[in-house]
Write a protein that holds these residues in place. Structure first.
Motif, PDB file in Angstrom:
ATOM      1  N   VAL A 113       0.877  -1.168   0.050  1.00 14.18           N
ATOM      2  CA  VAL A 113       0.044   0.024  -0.011  1.00 14.18           C
ATOM      3  C   VAL A 113       0.930   1.169   0.015  1.00 14.18           C
ATOM      4  N   ALA A 114       0.720   1.983  -0.961  1.00 11.14           N
ATOM      5  CA  ALA A 114       1.611   3.284  -0.988  1.00 11.14           C
ATOM      6  C   ALA A 114       1.265   4.417   0.033  1.00 11.14           C
ATOM      7  N   ASP A 115       0.029   4.518   0.507  1.00 15.69           N
ATOM      8  CA  ASP A 115      -0.227   5.416   1.666  1.00 15.69           C
ATOM      9  C   ASP A 115      -1.137   4.752   2.706  1.00 15.69           C
ATOM     10  N   ASP A 116      -0.344   4.265   3.600  1.00 16.14           N
ATOM     11  CA  ASP A 116      -0.871   3.847   4.872  1.00 16.14           C
ATOM     12  C   ASP A 116      -1.975   4.507   5.355  1.00 16.14           C
ATOM     13  N   GLY A 117      -1.940   5.877   5.715  1.00 17.90           N
ATOM     14  CA  GLY A 117      -2.861   6.772   6.232  1.00 17.90           C
ATOM     15  C   GLY A 117      -4.052   6.759   5.452  1.00 17.90           C
TER      16      GLY A 117
END
Length: 344
Positions: A113-117
């Protein structure tokens, strides 16, 4: 959210397509393939928003789970029979552990996943949709290519641009050929990421009308082992979701990949830090001369590539795999043959 949110992370598989890095005693969820942390540890970081977190696994891996996810509870499935029986069992067990019925967010341990948030925010949104609809929520990834290695979800309508948007599922399509995949992408279908949200009651309600009904009955009778013996290995998609009348899809609008093959690992590494020579090294030293688009994983070896393109080269312990990159899905054939010889 007026009820507890519980993350349930599936980590019982081996990951045979990542042989030889992944072996029976070293499954892929314990490997660090797209960073310094193991895949399981990174997945647990993404679920920190949940009120409680559990890892669903097999008995032989339970001790290792504590090393990679010390903050999580561990659920041990009676037998490895794919995601259908596993998630029904998890829903039953987790419902018993709370005074108020929780909402479950269920996800694999082996994704990039590129953007965990942003990913965590969409999981929370999916949990809210599950409570609102009392249905089964699946998160659909917006495709970037007509991939043939993923299943697809076709929504009943295409206007799913808003953050809280969702729509009934029109149909699920299993891994298609390239021409069909291209048509699905053009039609607005989503990749099936295998990420879900539901209440235990909602999943068990649908499971009672599915091939997993004998398992639900056995759980009600206090006989989970007998329930697993009574059902076949089957995915939750095929057993329940494809038959459900209340399944909805909500977009997962971030860069995502299923790290199930060396090809996918190469894409994830290349997206983060592509090699100057045009190869996608994963680990180890690489000398590349007139060679491009190769995936190299050799932590204890130096690999020299000369005038070759589109290869997978993976060397771990005393095992070496060399294969065309477009045959990444077929690495499981190698593992199947090795298992026949008790050599996996």
């Amino acid at each position: 959210m007026d009820r507890p949110v519980v993350a349930c992370v599936l980590a019982g598989g081996t990951g045979s397509r990542l042989y030889p890095a992944s072996r029976s005693d070293r499954p892929k969820q314990f490997l660090a393939l797209d960073g310094e942390e193991s895949l399981l540890a990174r997945t647990m970081d993404r679920t920190a928003f949940a009120d409680e977190r559990y890892v669903l696994t097999r008995a032989s891996l339970a001790d290792d789970i504590h090393e990679h996810a010390p903050e999580a509870g561990v659920l041990i499935e009676p037998d490895g029979k794919d995601t259908g029986p596993a998630l029904v069992y998890a829903a039953w067990r987790l419902r018993e552990r709370f005074d108020e019925e929780p909402v479950l967010v269920c996800l694999p341990s082996d994704h990039h996943v590129a953007d965990d948030g942003a990913f965590a925010a969409r999981l929370e949104r999916a949990a809210a949709i599950a409570v609102k609809t009392d249905g089964l929520v699946t998160l659909g990834v917006e495709p970037t290519r007509p991939a043939t290695g993923y299943g697809y979800i076709v929504p009943a309508r295409s206007d799913l641009g808003g953050d809280g948007a969702y729509a009934p599922v029109d149909r699920f399509t299993e891994k298609p050929d390239r021409e069909t995949a291209a048509r699905l992408v053009d039609a607005g279908a989503y990749w099936n990421a295998g990420v879900f949200a539901w209440t235990p009651s909602a999943l068990l309600r649908e499971a009672r009308e599915s091939p997993l009904a004998p398992l639900v009955s056995a759980l009600e009778d206090g006989d989970p082992d007998g329930g697993f013996d009574a059902v076949e290995s089957v995915s939750v998609d095929y057993a329940i979701l494809e038959r459900a009348t209340d399944a909805v899809v909500t977009p997962l609008s971030i860069a995502w990949d299923d790290l199930g093959t060396w090809d996918a690992v190469g894409r994830a590494v290349a997206a983060a830090d592509a090699d100057d020579a045009g190869n996608d090294p994963v680990v180890g030293g690489v000398l590349s001369i007139d060679a491009t688009n190769n995936v190299v994983a050799a932590p204890d070896s130096h690999v020299s590539l000369l005038a070759v393109d589109d290869l997978i080269v993976a060397a771990f312990d005393d095992r070496i795999l060399v294969a065309p990159r477009d045959a990444a899905q077929r690495v499981r054939d190698v593992v199947a043959r090795l298992r026949e010889r008790d050599a996996f």
